[in-house]
Enzyme design. Structure first.
Site, PDB file in Angstrom:
ATOM      1  N   GLU A 228     114.781 114.827  -4.121  1.00  9.80           N
ATOM      2  CA  GLU A 228     115.179 116.144  -3.608  1.00  9.80           C
ATOM      3  C   GLU A 228     114.211 117.145  -4.222  1.00  9.80           C
ATOM      4  OE1 GLU A 228     117.479 117.158  -1.459  1.00  9.80           O
ATOM      5  OE2 GLU A 228     118.341 115.187  -1.049  1.00  9.80           O
ATOM      6  N   CYS A 262     116.252 126.149  -4.465  1.00  8.14           N
ATOM      7  CA  CYS A 262     115.246 125.332  -3.758  1.00  8.14           C
ATOM      8  C   CYS A 262     115.110 125.726  -2.297  1.00  8.14           C
ATOM      9  CB  CYS A 262     115.587 123.856  -3.891  1.00  8.14           C
ATOM     10  SG  CYS A 262     117.243 123.476  -3.309  1.00  8.14           S
TER      11      CYS A 262
HETATM   12  P1  NAD Z   1     113.128 120.536 -14.166  1.00  7.73           P
HETATM   13  O1  NAD Z   1     112.048 121.051 -15.042  1.00  7.73           O
HETATM   14  O2  NAD Z   1     114.536 120.727 -14.583  1.00  7.73           O
HETATM   15  O3  NAD Z   1     112.821 119.012 -13.888  1.00  7.73           O
HETATM   16  C1  NAD Z   1     113.732 118.228 -13.214  1.00  7.73           C
HETATM   17  C2  NAD Z   1     113.990 116.979 -14.015  1.00  7.73           C
HETATM   18  O4  NAD Z   1     112.777 116.255 -14.163  1.00  7.73           O
HETATM   19  C3  NAD Z   1     114.495 117.267 -15.419  1.00  7.73           C
HETATM   20  O5  NAD Z   1     115.639 116.490 -15.663  1.00  7.73           O
HETATM   21  C4  NAD Z   1     113.331 116.909 -16.311  1.00  7.73           C
HETATM   22  O6  NAD Z   1     113.743 116.366 -17.542  1.00  7.73           O
HETATM   23  C5  NAD Z   1     112.597 115.861 -15.505  1.00  7.73           C
HETATM   24  N1  NAD Z   1     111.167 115.869 -15.808  1.00  7.73           N
HETATM   25  C6  NAD Z   1     110.367 116.944 -15.933  1.00  7.73           C
HETATM   26  N2  NAD Z   1     109.097 116.552 -16.191  1.00  7.73           N
HETATM   27  C7  NAD Z   1     109.115 115.206 -16.228  1.00  7.73           C
HETATM   28  C8  NAD Z   1     108.116 114.209 -16.445  1.00  7.73           C
HETATM   29  N3  NAD Z   1     106.857 114.525 -16.684  1.00  7.73           N
HETATM   30  N4  NAD Z   1     108.494 112.917 -16.396  1.00  7.73           N
HETATM   31  C9  NAD Z   1     109.781 112.572 -16.153  1.00  7.73           C
HETATM   32  N5  NAD Z   1     110.758 113.483 -15.934  1.00  7.73           N
HETATM   33  C10 NAD Z   1     110.430 114.770 -15.980  1.00  7.73           C
HETATM   34  O7  NAD Z   1     113.066 121.154 -12.749  1.00  7.73           O
HETATM   35  P2  NAD Z   1     111.826 121.701 -11.962  1.00  7.73           P
HETATM   36  O8  NAD Z   1     110.967 120.561 -11.582  1.00  7.73           O
HETATM   37  O9  NAD Z   1     111.259 122.904 -12.602  1.00  7.73           O
HETATM   38  O10 NAD Z   1     112.707 122.192 -10.700  1.00  7.73           O
HETATM   39  C11 NAD Z   1     112.260 123.134  -9.854  1.00  7.73           C
HETATM   40  C12 NAD Z   1     111.795 122.455  -8.584  1.00  7.73           C
HETATM   41  O11 NAD Z   1     112.843 121.632  -8.084  1.00  7.73           O
HETATM   42  C13 NAD Z   1     111.471 123.417  -7.490  1.00  7.73           C
HETATM   43  O12 NAD Z   1     110.350 122.945  -6.807  1.00  7.73           O
HETATM   44  C14 NAD Z   1     112.689 123.368  -6.604  1.00  7.73           C
HETATM   45  O13 NAD Z   1     112.419 123.732  -5.275  1.00  7.73           O
HETATM   46  C15 NAD Z   1     113.077 121.946  -6.725  1.00  7.73           C
HETATM   47  N6  NAD Z   1     114.497 121.773  -6.467  1.00  7.73           N
HETATM   48  C16 NAD Z   1     114.869 121.044  -5.407  1.00  7.73           C
HETATM   49  C17 NAD Z   1     116.202 120.907  -5.105  1.00  7.73           C
HETATM   50  C18 NAD Z   1     116.664 120.111  -3.926  1.00  7.73           C
HETATM   51  O14 NAD Z   1     117.857 119.862  -3.837  1.00  7.73           O
HETATM   52  N7  NAD Z   1     115.802 119.708  -3.023  1.00  7.73           N
HETATM   53  C19 NAD Z   1     117.158 121.516  -5.908  1.00  7.73           C
HETATM   54  C20 NAD Z   1     116.722 122.253  -7.002  1.00  7.73           C
HETATM   55  C21 NAD Z   1     115.398 122.378  -7.287  1.00  7.73           C
END
Ligand code: NAD
Length: 523
Positions: A228, A262
């Site tokens: 997602e 998102c």
């Molecule tokens: P985040 O930083 O919380 O990362 C998400 C998860 O990935 C966390 O649990 C984190 O620990 C893990 N993570 C981060 N880096 C990692 C790595 N190198 N290796 C393994 N795991 C790792 O969230 P984010 O990525 O900043 O979220 C924002 C993005 O998510 C935006 O692009 C947003 O559009 C998208 N998003 C999508 C949805 C959806 O339902 N489609 C919902 C919310 C956010």
């Protein structure tokens, strides 16, 4: 304002024995699954009800945690997170028996007296990795699907919303069976370590770049995944819509959770004339929403941390700010901001904004808007404000996106009969409602035959020695044909047969002297 913590990671295990501890937890969950405990519908319902109670009993604690993480207003925490999960669970409990029952399918004539059906079975051990922007919803909603489908699960909340992560770490073991569901907190090192283990399904929410890391890790064991992800969700604002209603719906969808949603509309495409109308209306509506100084409003969230704050502030530099543009670093506050006359080549149009900044890109017409949208990655959501059917049809048929919402923003994801998920760079797979249940279930195809000798005679055409005659007969039997009977024919046949049977029985009774006359309409 509540004092905010920087993104400290919450660890349960010291790093040196992290790997062995994770392996221990995973072994425990696998053993539970092997014993079939989570497959019982009663057990699944019990766990779902316990999760429901967690959300009900601890509403205040959860609201406080989200306030600490994002200064999330109580209204948004309750409506978009806590009540969202409670509703998700209500829906699951109402439909669980039905969704878990065998789904019978149509079949060809050779299997006429046999049964074919889909049996939904749990994958087994599921890893759920949540994101910080809706820290409760994005962690627990996939869990609701995983539990309902009968899986055991490891849950990894985001380290960027540490207060909610800590509350979940404390509460989950008090409500859910610890032999089936384990919450592990931590940041990148912990997630990296967790990803070394083998799972039967991985459900990830976050940005596309990390999505690729997750996919690589899953590939090692050919683990199925849902990603997602996000990206820039465009919005086209057509002329001659009710600008006041449109503006209200757009601004709400953009500035809820300070733009860290998102599916928030990322940028607007419209004519220069509509741009002016929108800006005029927007300043009026924003003061109505957040007062003259939005910094004092209790209804506006803050940016999650300084890194994201800085990233968003950099996007505003060198742009024409027409509304807002104020920021206060200590609070991670950015006021609702609108940029006008933005060019497609400007930095703000490069990556997902994920903050309270709304650029407007003037375009000549619908075709130019569509060509801009199609020149970028396929979005998670595409928004269109228009009352013209031909424009709606044109967008629907000549663009591609995870979802398409006409004349509103964001609310489509509250409709759980619609699948929620992206396409291409915005993700793969879908969930919500029945789609969550199916996502966490393997759809096992089942054919159950009997030993009917007549049908065996038909089926024996497949056995050697092969002849052309057998081949032709078999092809004729298996050939796909359009159903010659209109929909509902079986019901009509059963109804007519029912009437005929009633009439025959009455005649038999009269003939045998059981009744003396034929009632209306048969006399
Ligand atoms: P985040 O930083 O919380 O990362 C998400 C998860 O990935 C966390 O649990 C984190 O620990 C893990 N993570 C981060 N880096 C990692 C790595 N190198 N290796 C393994 N795991 C790792 O969230 P984010 O990525 O900043 O979220 C924002 C993005 O998510 C935006 O692009 C947003 O559009 C998208 N998003 C999508 C949805 C959806 O339902 N489609 C919902 C919310 C956010």
């Amino acid at each position: 304002m509540t004092r905010r913590r920087e993104s400290a990671s919450v660890e349960i295990f010291p790093k040196q024995n992290m790997a062995s501890k994770y392996a221990e937890v995973i072994n425990k969950l696998r053993t539970t699954f092997k014993h079939g405990i989570t497959k019982s519908l009663e057990y699944r319902k019990q766990q779902l009800k316990a999760l429901y109670r967690l959300c009900k009993d601890n509403e205040e604690v959860l609201v406080r945690a989200m306030k600490e993480d994002l200064n999330k207003p109580k209204f948004e925490s309750v409506v978009c997170e806590i009540e969202f999960i409670r509703n998700d669970i209500r829906g699951m409990l109402i439909n669980l028996e039905k969704w878990a029952s065998p789904e019978y399918t149509s079949k060809h004539v050779v299997l006429m007296f046999d049964s074919t059906f889909i049996h939904r079975e749990p994958f087994g051990l599921v890893l759920i990795i949540g994101a910080w922007n809706y820290p409760l919803q994005l962690t627990l909603s996939p869990l609701v699907g995983a539990i309902a489908a009968g899986n055991v699960a490891v849950i990894k909340p985001s380290e960027l919303s540490p207060a909610t992560a800590r509350v979940l770490e404390d509460l989950l073991p008090l409500y859910l069976d610890q032999n089936s569901y384990a919450l592990i907190n931590g940041g990148v090192p912990e997630t990296t370590e967790l990803l070394k283990e083998q799972y039967d399904y991985i459900f990830y929410t976050g940005c596309p770049s990390v999505g690729k890391i997750i996919r690589n890790a899953a590939n090692k064991h050919l683990t199925p995944i849902t990603l997602e992800l996000g990206g820039k969700s465009p919005l086209y604002l057509d002329k001659r819509v009710n600008i006041e209603i449109a503006c209200r719906r757009i601004l709400w969808g953009k500035f809820i959770n300070a733009g860290q949603t998102c599916v928030a509309p990322d940028y607007i495409l419209c004519s220069e004339e509509t741009q002016e109308e929108f800006i005029h209306m927007a300043s009026k509506i924003l003061s109505e929403f957040f007062g003259e100084n939005p910094q004092n409003s209790s209804d506006l969230a803050r940016i999650v941390n300084k890194k994201h704050f800085q990233r968003i502030c950099n996007l505003i530099t060198n742009s024409t700010v027409v509304v807002g543009g104020d920021f206060v670093e200590e609070e991670c506050y950015i006021s609702p901001t609108i940029l006008k006359d933005v060019k497609i080549s400007d930095p703000v149009m490069e990556e997902e904004i994920f903050g309270p900044v709304l650029p407007i890109v003037p375009v000549k017409d619908v075709d130019e808007a569509i060509s801009i949208i199609n020149s970028k990655e396929r979005p998670l959501s595409l928004y269109l404000f228009s009352t013209k059917d031909e424009v709606i049809k044109k967008f629907l048929n000549s663009t591609s996106s995870g979802s398409f919402c006409v004349n509103d923003t964001v609310v489509h994801l509250s409709v759980d009969t619609l699948p929620f998920g992206g396409i291409g760079n915005s993700g793969m797979g879908r969930y919500h409602g029945k789609y969550s249940f199916d996502t966490f279930s393997h759809l096992k195809a089942v054919l159950k035959r009997n030993f009917n000798p007549v049908l065996e005679q038909l089926g024996s055409l497949r056995y050697p020695p092969y002849t052309d005659q057998k081949m032709n007969k078999l092809m004729m039997l298996l050939k796909k044909r359009r159903n010659p009977f209109p929909y509902g024919t079986p019901y009509v046949i059963v109804f007519v047969l029912g009437i005929i049977t009633a009439v025959v029985i009455r005649f038999i009774l009269i003939a045998s002297g059981g009744i003396k006359y034929l009632p209306y309409p048969f006399h």
